[in-house]
Design a protein around this motif. Sequence first.
Motif, PDB file in Angstrom:
ATOM      1  N   TRP A  18     -15.007  15.506 -21.545  1.00  0.00           N
ATOM      2  CA  TRP A  18     -14.486  16.038 -20.296  1.00  0.00           C
ATOM      3  C   TRP A  18     -14.619  15.024 -19.170  1.00  0.00           C
ATOM      4  CZ3 TRP A  18     -12.308  20.865 -20.371  1.00  0.00           C
ATOM      5  CH2 TRP A  18     -12.624  21.684 -21.458  1.00  0.00           C
ATOM      6  N   ASN A  19     -13.695  15.079 -18.248  1.00  0.00           N
ATOM      7  CA  ASN A  19     -13.800  14.412 -16.960  1.00  0.00           C
ATOM      8  C   ASN A  19     -13.753  15.543 -15.936  1.00  0.00           C
ATOM      9  OD1 ASN A  19     -13.822  12.454 -14.906  1.00  0.00           O
ATOM     10  ND2 ASN A  19     -11.591  12.568 -14.762  1.00  0.00           N
ATOM     11  N   GLY A  20     -14.916  15.993 -15.522  1.00  0.00           N
ATOM     12  CA  GLY A  20     -14.987  17.183 -14.684  1.00  0.00           C
ATOM     13  C   GLY A  20     -14.545  18.386 -15.500  1.00  0.00           C
ATOM     14  N   SER A  21     -13.521  19.078 -15.037  1.00  0.00           N
ATOM     15  CA  SER A  21     -13.011  20.246 -15.760  1.00  0.00           C
ATOM     16  C   SER A  21     -11.787  19.906 -16.618  1.00  0.00           C
ATOM     17  CB  SER A  21     -12.659  21.362 -14.769  1.00  0.00           C
ATOM     18  OG  SER A  21     -11.622  20.927 -13.910  1.00  0.00           O
ATOM     19  N   GLN A  22     -11.448  18.630 -16.685  1.00  0.00           N
ATOM     20  CA  GLN A  22     -10.259  18.202 -17.420  1.00  0.00           C
ATOM     21  C   GLN A  22     -10.657  17.548 -18.750  1.00  0.00           C
ATOM     22  OE1 GLN A  22      -7.316  18.993 -16.194  1.00  0.00           O
ATOM     23  NE2 GLN A  22      -6.266  18.158 -17.951  1.00  0.00           N
ATOM     24  N   PRO A  23     -10.133  18.067 -19.883  1.00  0.00           N
ATOM     25  CA  PRO A  23     -10.422  17.403 -21.157  1.00  0.00           C
ATOM     26  C   PRO A  23      -9.639  16.094 -21.262  1.00  0.00           C
ATOM     27  CG  PRO A  23      -8.864  19.183 -21.514  1.00  0.00           C
ATOM     28  CD  PRO A  23      -9.271  19.235 -20.057  1.00  0.00           C
ATOM     29  N   ILE A  24     -10.325  15.050 -21.720  1.00  0.00           N
ATOM     30  CA  ILE A  24      -9.653  13.753 -21.879  1.00  0.00           C
ATOM     31  C   ILE A  24      -9.664  13.285 -23.328  1.00  0.00           C
ATOM     32  CG2 ILE A  24     -10.023  13.026 -19.505  1.00  0.00           C
ATOM     33  CD1 ILE A  24     -12.411  11.347 -20.509  1.00  0.00           C
ATOM     34  N   GLY A  25     -10.373  14.008 -24.178  1.00  0.00           N
ATOM     35  CA  GLY A  25     -10.399  13.694 -25.600  1.00  0.00           C
ATOM     36  C   GLY A  25     -10.904  14.878 -26.385  1.00  0.00           C
ATOM     37  N   SER A  26     -10.421  15.000 -27.613  1.00  0.00           N
ATOM     38  CA  SER A  26     -10.850  16.114 -28.451  1.00  0.00           C
ATOM     39  C   SER A  26     -10.682  15.745 -29.919  1.00  0.00           C
ATOM     40  CB  SER A  26     -10.005  17.354 -28.132  1.00  0.00           C
ATOM     41  OG  SER A  26     -10.264  18.387 -29.052  1.00  0.00           O
ATOM     42  N   THR A  27     -11.568  16.268 -30.736  1.00  0.00           N
ATOM     43  CA  THR A  27     -11.433  16.128 -32.183  1.00  0.00           C
ATOM     44  C   THR A  27     -11.949  17.405 -32.841  1.00  0.00           C
ATOM     45  OG1 THR A  27     -11.820  14.680 -34.066  1.00  0.00           O
ATOM     46  CG2 THR A  27     -13.670  15.020 -32.609  1.00  0.00           C
ATOM     47  N   VAL A  28     -11.382  17.695 -34.003  1.00  0.00           N
ATOM     48  CA  VAL A  28     -11.806  18.854 -34.777  1.00  0.00           C
ATOM     49  C   VAL A  28     -11.966  18.430 -36.231  1.00  0.00           C
ATOM     50  CG1 VAL A  28     -11.194  21.167 -35.590  1.00  0.00           C
ATOM     51  CG2 VAL A  28     -10.676  20.510 -33.242  1.00  0.00           C
ATOM     52  N   VAL A  29     -13.098  18.833 -36.818  1.00  0.00           N
ATOM     53  CA  VAL A  29     -13.386  18.583 -38.230  1.00  0.00           C
ATOM     54  C   VAL A  29     -13.544  19.930 -38.922  1.00  0.00           C
ATOM     55  CG1 VAL A  29     -15.058  17.621 -39.865  1.00  0.00           C
ATOM     56  CG2 VAL A  29     -14.506  16.370 -37.761  1.00  0.00           C
ATOM     57  N   ALA A  30     -12.772  20.137 -39.992  1.00  0.00           N
ATOM     58  CA  ALA A  30     -12.903  21.344 -40.808  1.00  0.00           C
ATOM     59  C   ALA A  30     -13.985  21.076 -41.853  1.00  0.00           C
ATOM     60  CB  ALA A  30     -11.586  21.677 -41.498  1.00  0.00           C
ATOM     61  N   THR A  31     -15.050  21.868 -41.806  1.00  0.00           N
ATOM     62  CA  THR A  31     -16.145  21.666 -42.768  1.00  0.00           C
ATOM     63  C   THR A  31     -15.870  22.380 -44.083  1.00  0.00           C
ATOM     64  OG1 THR A  31     -17.390  23.539 -41.899  1.00  0.00           O
ATOM     65  CG2 THR A  31     -17.850  21.361 -40.947  1.00  0.00           C
ATOM     66  N   ASP A  32     -14.892  23.254 -44.106  1.00  0.00           N
ATOM     67  CA  ASP A  32     -14.446  23.892 -45.347  1.00  0.00           C
ATOM     68  C   ASP A  32     -13.001  23.487 -45.572  1.00  0.00           C
ATOM     69  OD1 ASP A  32     -13.836  25.429 -47.540  1.00  0.00           O
ATOM     70  OD2 ASP A  32     -14.130  27.354 -46.546  1.00  0.00           O
ATOM     71  N   PHE A  33     -12.807  22.325 -46.197  1.00  0.00           N
ATOM     72  CA  PHE A  33     -11.460  21.796 -46.352  1.00  0.00           C
ATOM     73  C   PHE A  33     -10.574  22.738 -47.155  1.00  0.00           C
ATOM     74  CE2 PHE A  33     -13.080  20.479 -50.407  1.00  0.00           C
ATOM     75  CZ  PHE A  33     -11.970  20.502 -51.246  1.00  0.00           C
ATOM     76  N   ALA A  34     -11.166  23.527 -48.051  1.00  0.00           N
ATOM     77  CA  ALA A  34     -10.383  24.436 -48.880  1.00  0.00           C
ATOM     78  C   ALA A  34      -9.774  25.573 -48.060  1.00  0.00           C
ATOM     79  CB  ALA A  34     -11.242  24.994 -50.008  1.00  0.00           C
ATOM     80  N   ALA A  35     -10.295  25.815 -46.867  1.00  0.00           N
ATOM     81  CA  ALA A  35      -9.744  26.855 -46.002  1.00  0.00           C
ATOM     82  C   ALA A  35      -8.488  26.370 -45.282  1.00  0.00           C
ATOM     83  CB  ALA A  35     -10.790  27.310 -44.986  1.00  0.00           C
ATOM     84  N   THR A  36      -8.242  25.069 -45.321  1.00  0.00           N
ATOM     85  CA  THR A  36      -7.027  24.537 -44.704  1.00  0.00           C
ATOM     86  C   THR A  36      -5.919  24.528 -45.742  1.00  0.00           C
ATOM     87  OG1 THR A  36      -7.316  22.201 -45.295  1.00  0.00           O
ATOM     88  CG2 THR A  36      -8.479  22.980 -43.326  1.00  0.00           C
ATOM     89  N   ARG A  37      -4.712  24.377 -45.300  1.00  0.00           N
ATOM     90  CA  ARG A  37      -3.582  24.308 -46.234  1.00  0.00           C
ATOM     91  C   ARG A  37      -3.187  22.860 -46.540  1.00  0.00           C
ATOM     92  NH1 ARG A  37       1.237  23.198 -43.677  1.00  0.00           N
ATOM     93  NH2 ARG A  37       1.205  23.396 -41.437  1.00  0.00           N
ATOM     94  N   TYR A  38      -4.003  21.938 -46.132  1.00  0.00           N
ATOM     95  CA  TYR A  38      -3.605  20.539 -46.170  1.00  0.00           C
ATOM     96  C   TYR A  38      -4.129  19.761 -47.368  1.00  0.00           C
ATOM     97  CZ  TYR A  38      -2.714  22.122 -41.504  1.00  0.00           C
ATOM     98  OH  TYR A  38      -2.286  22.861 -40.458  1.00  0.00           O
ATOM     99  N   LEU A  39      -5.242  20.172 -47.937  1.00  0.00           N
ATOM    100  CA  LEU A  39      -5.847  19.415 -49.027  1.00  0.00           C
ATOM    101  C   LEU A  39      -5.986  20.283 -50.267  1.00  0.00           C
ATOM    102  CD1 LEU A  39      -8.686  17.557 -47.078  1.00  0.00           C
ATOM    103  CD2 LEU A  39      -6.414  16.707 -47.656  1.00  0.00           C
ATOM    104  N   SER A  40      -5.867  19.637 -51.426  1.00  0.00           N
ATOM    105  CA  SER A  40      -5.952  20.325 -52.711  1.00  0.00           C
ATOM    106  C   SER A  40      -7.399  20.406 -53.181  1.00  0.00           C
ATOM    107  CB  SER A  40      -5.128  19.565 -53.752  1.00  0.00           C
ATOM    108  OG  SER A  40      -5.456  19.983 -55.048  1.00  0.00           O
ATOM    109  N   ARG A  41      -7.893  21.619 -53.308  1.00  0.00           N
ATOM    110  CA  ARG A  41      -9.257  21.822 -53.810  1.00  0.00           C
ATOM    111  C   ARG A  41      -9.397  21.241 -55.213  1.00  0.00           C
ATOM    112  NH1 ARG A  41     -13.536  24.364 -52.183  1.00  0.00           N
ATOM    113  NH2 ARG A  41     -15.129  24.946 -53.666  1.00  0.00           N
ATOM    114  N   ALA A  42      -8.396  21.473 -56.072  1.00  0.00           N
ATOM    115  CA  ALA A  42      -8.447  20.975 -57.448  1.00  0.00           C
ATOM    116  C   ALA A  42      -8.569  19.451 -57.479  1.00  0.00           C
ATOM    117  CB  ALA A  42      -7.213  21.433 -58.221  1.00  0.00           C
ATOM    118  N   TYR A  43      -7.851  18.763 -56.615  1.00  0.00           N
ATOM    119  CA  TYR A  43      -7.925  17.301 -56.553  1.00  0.00           C
ATOM    120  C   TYR A  43      -9.343  16.847 -56.218  1.00  0.00           C
ATOM    121  CZ  TYR A  43      -7.343  12.499 -55.073  1.00  0.00           C
ATOM    122  OH  TYR A  43      -7.489  11.148 -54.943  1.00  0.00           O
TER     123      TYR A  43
END
Length: 185
Positions: free
Chosen positions: A45-70
């Motif tokens: 944050w810069n005061g009340s304004q966000p200037i950067g953000s990141t998100v990490v999914a700790t349960d990749f299988a809950a996303t639709r992007y990666l193959s659990r089987a792989y």
Amino acid sequence: MDSLWDLYERCYRHTAEAAATREMFFRHEFDDVLRDPGNRTWVVWNGSQPIGSTVVATDFAATRYLSRAYFETNYCEQTLQRRVHYLLWVVIDRAWGAKGALARLARETLAVEAAEGALLVFDAPESNQKDETGGLAELMKRLASMVSRGTAIQLVATQRYFAADFSQGARYRELIDSDSEAVPA
């Protein structure tokens, strides 16, 4: 959440225009990601304004992007120990990028991943990663080395998209040339 969405949308606009894949979340998906307790969210944050953000999914299988089987096949131990995480996004306001916002965000985010011995999977469209070297992979290697020397970056997979352009094919051309009523509008 509106200010985070504005930052995300502004930062991803170029990638969305340059990549064939849908790289941006829709607003409702974005909101769902932020509400998911299995995801880790960091914001600079810069005061009340966000200037950067990141998100990490700790349960990749809950996303639709990666193959659990792989990952069960190729990274069995990390999968069984729930140490396969997926980097959903990193956005930095360009005006703040040169002022250390990315380094600060990376140090905080990657330190947690390093302490857990995570396999942090991330993807990059060709517009951000032309081949196996340089680009986003090199940036991630440098950032990861800030918090854990010797961290290896490895290519997991490459996916290419192709299109069959039937507008150039004989059948369509014949229909156009014959002025047939069967020509699709």
